[in-house]
Motif scaffolding. Structure first.
Motif, PDB file in Angstrom:
ATOM      1  N   SER A  92      31.631 -16.794 -28.063  1.00 53.27           N
ATOM      2  CA  SER A  92      32.354 -18.006 -27.677  1.00 53.27           C
ATOM      3  C   SER A  92      33.432 -17.687 -26.652  1.00 53.27           C
ATOM      4  O   SER A  92      33.594 -18.403 -25.651  1.00 53.27           O
ATOM      5  CB  SER A  92      32.977 -18.654 -28.917  1.00 53.27           C
ATOM      6  N   LEU A  93      34.180 -16.595 -26.878  1.00 55.06           N
ATOM      7  CA  LEU A  93      35.201 -16.180 -25.914  1.00 55.06           C
ATOM      8  C   LEU A  93      34.580 -15.824 -24.572  1.00 55.06           C
ATOM      9  O   LEU A  93      35.097 -16.166 -23.504  1.00 55.06           O
ATOM     10  CB  LEU A  93      35.975 -14.982 -26.454  1.00 55.06           C
ATOM     11  N   GLU A  94      33.450 -15.132 -24.609  1.00 55.59           N
ATOM     12  CA  GLU A  94      32.761 -14.741 -23.386  1.00 55.59           C
ATOM     13  C   GLU A  94      32.327 -15.971 -22.593  1.00 55.59           C
ATOM     14  O   GLU A  94      32.480 -16.025 -21.368  1.00 55.59           O
ATOM     15  CB  GLU A  94      31.546 -13.871 -23.718  1.00 55.59           C
ATOM     16  N   GLU A  95      31.781 -16.968 -23.298  1.00 54.53           N
ATOM     17  CA  GLU A  95      31.315 -18.176 -22.629  1.00 54.53           C
ATOM     18  C   GLU A  95      32.480 -18.940 -22.010  1.00 54.53           C
ATOM     19  O   GLU A  95      32.361 -19.483 -20.907  1.00 54.53           O
ATOM     20  CB  GLU A  95      30.551 -19.073 -23.615  1.00 54.53           C
ATOM     21  N   GLN A  96      33.610 -19.010 -22.720  1.00 55.19           N
ATOM     22  CA  GLN A  96      34.790 -19.681 -22.169  1.00 55.19           C
ATOM     23  C   GLN A  96      35.250 -18.986 -20.893  1.00 55.19           C
ATOM     24  O   GLN A  96      35.564 -19.635 -19.886  1.00 55.19           O
ATOM     25  CB  GLN A  96      35.916 -19.685 -23.198  1.00 55.19           C
ATOM     26  N   SER A  97      35.306 -17.661 -20.936  1.00 51.81           N
ATOM     27  CA  SER A  97      35.734 -16.893 -19.768  1.00 51.81           C
ATOM     28  C   SER A  97      34.758 -17.059 -18.615  1.00 51.81           C
ATOM     29  O   SER A  97      35.154 -17.229 -17.454  1.00 51.81           O
ATOM     30  CB  SER A  97      35.866 -15.416 -20.138  1.00 51.81           C
ATOM     31  N   LEU A  98      33.468 -17.031 -18.931  1.00 52.08           N
ATOM     32  CA  LEU A  98      32.443 -17.184 -17.903  1.00 52.08           C
ATOM     33  C   LEU A  98      32.511 -18.570 -17.267  1.00 52.08           C
ATOM     34  O   LEU A  98      32.341 -18.716 -16.052  1.00 52.08           O
ATOM     35  CB  LEU A  98      31.060 -16.944 -18.505  1.00 52.08           C
ATOM     36  N   GLU A  99      32.780 -19.597 -18.061  1.00 52.57           N
ATOM     37  CA  GLU A  99      32.889 -20.953 -17.533  1.00 52.57           C
ATOM     38  C   GLU A  99      34.081 -21.078 -16.590  1.00 52.57           C
ATOM     39  O   GLU A  99      33.985 -21.704 -15.523  1.00 52.57           O
ATOM     40  CB  GLU A  99      33.016 -21.947 -18.684  1.00 52.57           C
ATOM     41  N   LEU A 100      35.222 -20.471 -16.969  1.00 49.61           N
ATOM     42  CA  LEU A 100      36.379 -20.478 -16.077  1.00 49.61           C
ATOM     43  C   LEU A 100      36.069 -19.769 -14.775  1.00 49.61           C
ATOM     44  O   LEU A 100      36.465 -20.213 -13.690  1.00 49.61           O
ATOM     45  CB  LEU A 100      37.577 -19.806 -16.763  1.00 49.61           C
ATOM     46  N   PHE A 101      35.333 -18.671 -14.888  1.00 53.40           N
ATOM     47  CA  PHE A 101      34.970 -17.937 -13.682  1.00 53.40           C
ATOM     48  C   PHE A 101      34.058 -18.773 -12.789  1.00 53.40           C
ATOM     49  O   PHE A 101      34.212 -18.809 -11.568  1.00 53.40           O
ATOM     50  CB  PHE A 101      34.277 -16.627 -14.046  1.00 53.40           C
ATOM     51  N   ARG A 102      33.086 -19.469 -13.399  1.00 52.00           N
ATOM     52  CA  ARG A 102      32.178 -20.312 -12.614  1.00 52.00           C
ATOM     53  C   ARG A 102      32.944 -21.406 -11.873  1.00 52.00           C
ATOM     54  O   ARG A 102      32.607 -21.762 -10.740  1.00 52.00           O
ATOM     55  CB  ARG A 102      31.123 -20.936 -13.538  1.00 52.00           C
ATOM     56  N   GLN A 103      33.981 -21.945 -12.511  1.00 48.37           N
ATOM     57  CA  GLN A 103      34.810 -22.943 -11.842  1.00 48.37           C
ATOM     58  C   GLN A 103      35.514 -22.328 -10.640  1.00 48.37           C
ATOM     59  O   GLN A 103      35.611 -22.959  -9.576  1.00 48.37           O
ATOM     60  CB  GLN A 103      35.835 -23.513 -12.834  1.00 48.37           C
ATOM     61  N   ASP A 104      36.011 -21.109 -10.796  1.00 51.19           N
ATOM     62  CA  ASP A 104      36.646 -20.396  -9.687  1.00 51.19           C
ATOM     63  C   ASP A 104      35.680 -20.216  -8.527  1.00 51.19           C
ATOM     64  O   ASP A 104      36.016 -20.449  -7.362  1.00 51.19           O
ATOM     65  CB  ASP A 104      37.130 -19.018 -10.156  1.00 51.19           C
ATOM     66  N   ILE A 105      34.457 -19.772  -8.854  1.00 51.61           N
ATOM     67  CA  ILE A 105      33.447 -19.540  -7.812  1.00 51.61           C
ATOM     68  C   ILE A 105      33.093 -20.828  -7.096  1.00 51.61           C
ATOM     69  O   ILE A 105      32.925 -20.861  -5.877  1.00 51.61           O
ATOM     70  CB  ILE A 105      32.180 -18.904  -8.428  1.00 51.61           C
ATOM     71  N   SER A 106      33.005 -21.929  -7.861  1.00 55.88           N
ATOM     72  CA  SER A 106      32.708 -23.221  -7.262  1.00 55.88           C
ATOM     73  C   SER A 106      33.781 -23.628  -6.259  1.00 55.88           C
ATOM     74  O   SER A 106      33.481 -24.110  -5.156  1.00 55.88           O
ATOM     75  CB  SER A 106      32.573 -24.281  -8.362  1.00 55.88           C
ATOM     76  N   LEU A 107      35.055 -23.402  -6.621  1.00 55.53           N
ATOM     77  CA  LEU A 107      36.155 -23.731  -5.712  1.00 55.53           C
ATOM     78  C   LEU A 107      36.116 -22.856  -4.462  1.00 55.53           C
ATOM     79  O   LEU A 107      36.365 -23.323  -3.343  1.00 55.53           O
ATOM     80  CB  LEU A 107      37.496 -23.557  -6.430  1.00 55.53           C
ATOM     81  N   ILE A 108      35.803 -21.566  -4.650  1.00 53.57           N
ATOM     82  CA  ILE A 108      35.707 -20.657  -3.500  1.00 53.57           C
ATOM     83  C   ILE A 108      34.602 -21.126  -2.555  1.00 53.57           C
ATOM     84  O   ILE A 108      34.766 -21.147  -1.332  1.00 53.57           O
ATOM     85  CB  ILE A 108      35.421 -19.219  -3.987  1.00 53.57           C
ATOM     86  N   LYS A 109      33.451 -21.528  -3.123  1.00 57.16           N
ATOM     87  CA  LYS A 109      32.327 -21.963  -2.298  1.00 57.16           C
ATOM     88  C   LYS A 109      32.653 -23.256  -1.552  1.00 57.16           C
ATOM     89  O   LYS A 109      32.275 -23.431  -0.389  1.00 57.16           O
ATOM     90  CB  LYS A 109      31.087 -22.144  -3.164  1.00 57.16           C
ATOM     91  N   GLU A 110      33.364 -24.179  -2.203  1.00 54.83           N
ATOM     92  CA  GLU A 110      33.766 -25.419  -1.544  1.00 54.83           C
ATOM     93  C   GLU A 110      34.695 -25.119  -0.367  1.00 54.83           C
ATOM     94  O   GLU A 110      34.560 -25.710   0.713  1.00 54.83           O
ATOM     95  CB  GLU A 110      34.460 -26.342  -2.540  1.00 54.83           C
TER      96      GLU A 110
END
Length: 287
Positions: A64-82
């Protein structure tokens, strides 16, 4: 392979028994952390085999902790790509075809099961990775040849480590299980690529000698407060570097905030990203 806890530590960490040795006619177990990059020795009689339901419960909590961290990271990557899309197209049009080349990773790991966990996450988020299982004590001898062969943008040097108070003070490199091996590996890597932005290096594991690793030439390392780090923490740091454009500097706190350990277990120095953008992107060649 037995999954155990240490009675003297109230079974705070789940371990795998990887070896049994005899010292002074007593059985000593060599343990690898199941979720933390920690290596430990323990008297065999201090160990208890954990119930499968307890193992499942703890594993679920960590997932669960890993998934939360991974989701936050995916949001970061999405912002970088935008941001990248806006800068590449100058904000006028999204019709321009362009491509991006994230940084290539060479990941040396002393634990094959952790290496598999890490490479699975790299592949999920689209980072090109070459994973090599290598005993910590052999890394320094092999890293130069591996750099020549794979030519990575980012190098990860990790596995298992531990500080032993009985062997010396916190500042004494000899008091650590594998920190000296990691330091020597970083030095050998810097002989090949001295520039900090031409080869970005993460080095260390649980409780590693952070200051020595940074002084040896690592951009990021563990563990400033000598605490345990999670098995996947190096991945989150490396992924942020891989997807940050090479013209941008990486704020160290931005890298650490989505890790499972944070600034007590991980740290680093100002570093450039390694992502490169090009155009045009063609799915096929027309004559």
């Amino acid at each position: 392979m037995d999954i155990v806890g240490r009675l003297s530590y109230n079974c705070d960490i789940i371990f795998r028994i990887i070896d049994i040795k005899v010292e002074n006619n007593k059985k000593i177990a060599v343990l690898y952390g199941e979720d933390f990059r920690l290596i430990a020795d323990a008297p065999y009689e201090d160990l208890i085999r954990l119930d499968p339901q307890e193992i499942q419960k703890r594993s679920k909590e960590f997932r669960s902790l890993e998934e939360q961290s991974l989701e936050l990271f995916r949001q970061d990557i999405s912002l970088i790509k935008e941001k990248q899309e806006y800068e590449v197209t100058r904000g006028y049009s999204k019709e321009l075809n362009y491509f991006q080349i994230p940084g290539k990773v060479l990941h040396l790991d002393g634990d094959p099961s952790y290496l598999k966990k890490c490479t699975d996450v790299y592949e999920k988020i689209g980072i090109p990775v070459y994973g090599v299982h290598c005993n910590e004590k052999e890394m320094a001898n092999k890293v130069g040849q591996l750099i020549d062969y794979y030519r990575p943008d980012i190098l990860v040097i990790t596995g298992h480590d531990a500080y032993s108070k009985a062997k010396g003070t916190v500042s004494d490199l000899n008091a650590y299980r594998h920190s000296r091996d990691f330091v020597q590996t970083v030095r050998e890597a810097r002989k090949k690529v001295p520039h900090l932005d031409q080869l970005v290096i993460f080095a260390g594991a649980c409780q590693s000698h952070f200051e020595s690793l940074i002084h040896a030439g690592a951009n990021f390392a563990s563990s400033p407060s000598r605490i345990n780090i999670h098995a996947l923490d190096p991945v989150y740091i490396v992924a942020k570097i891989s997807f940050t454009p090479f013209m941008d500097r990486i704020n160290v706190w931005d890298v650490l905030r989505n890790t499972l350990t944070g600034e007590k277990g991980l740290g680093g120095i100002e570093t450039r990203g390694v992502l490169r953008t090009g155009m045009p992107y063609k799915t096929e060649i027309t004559e």
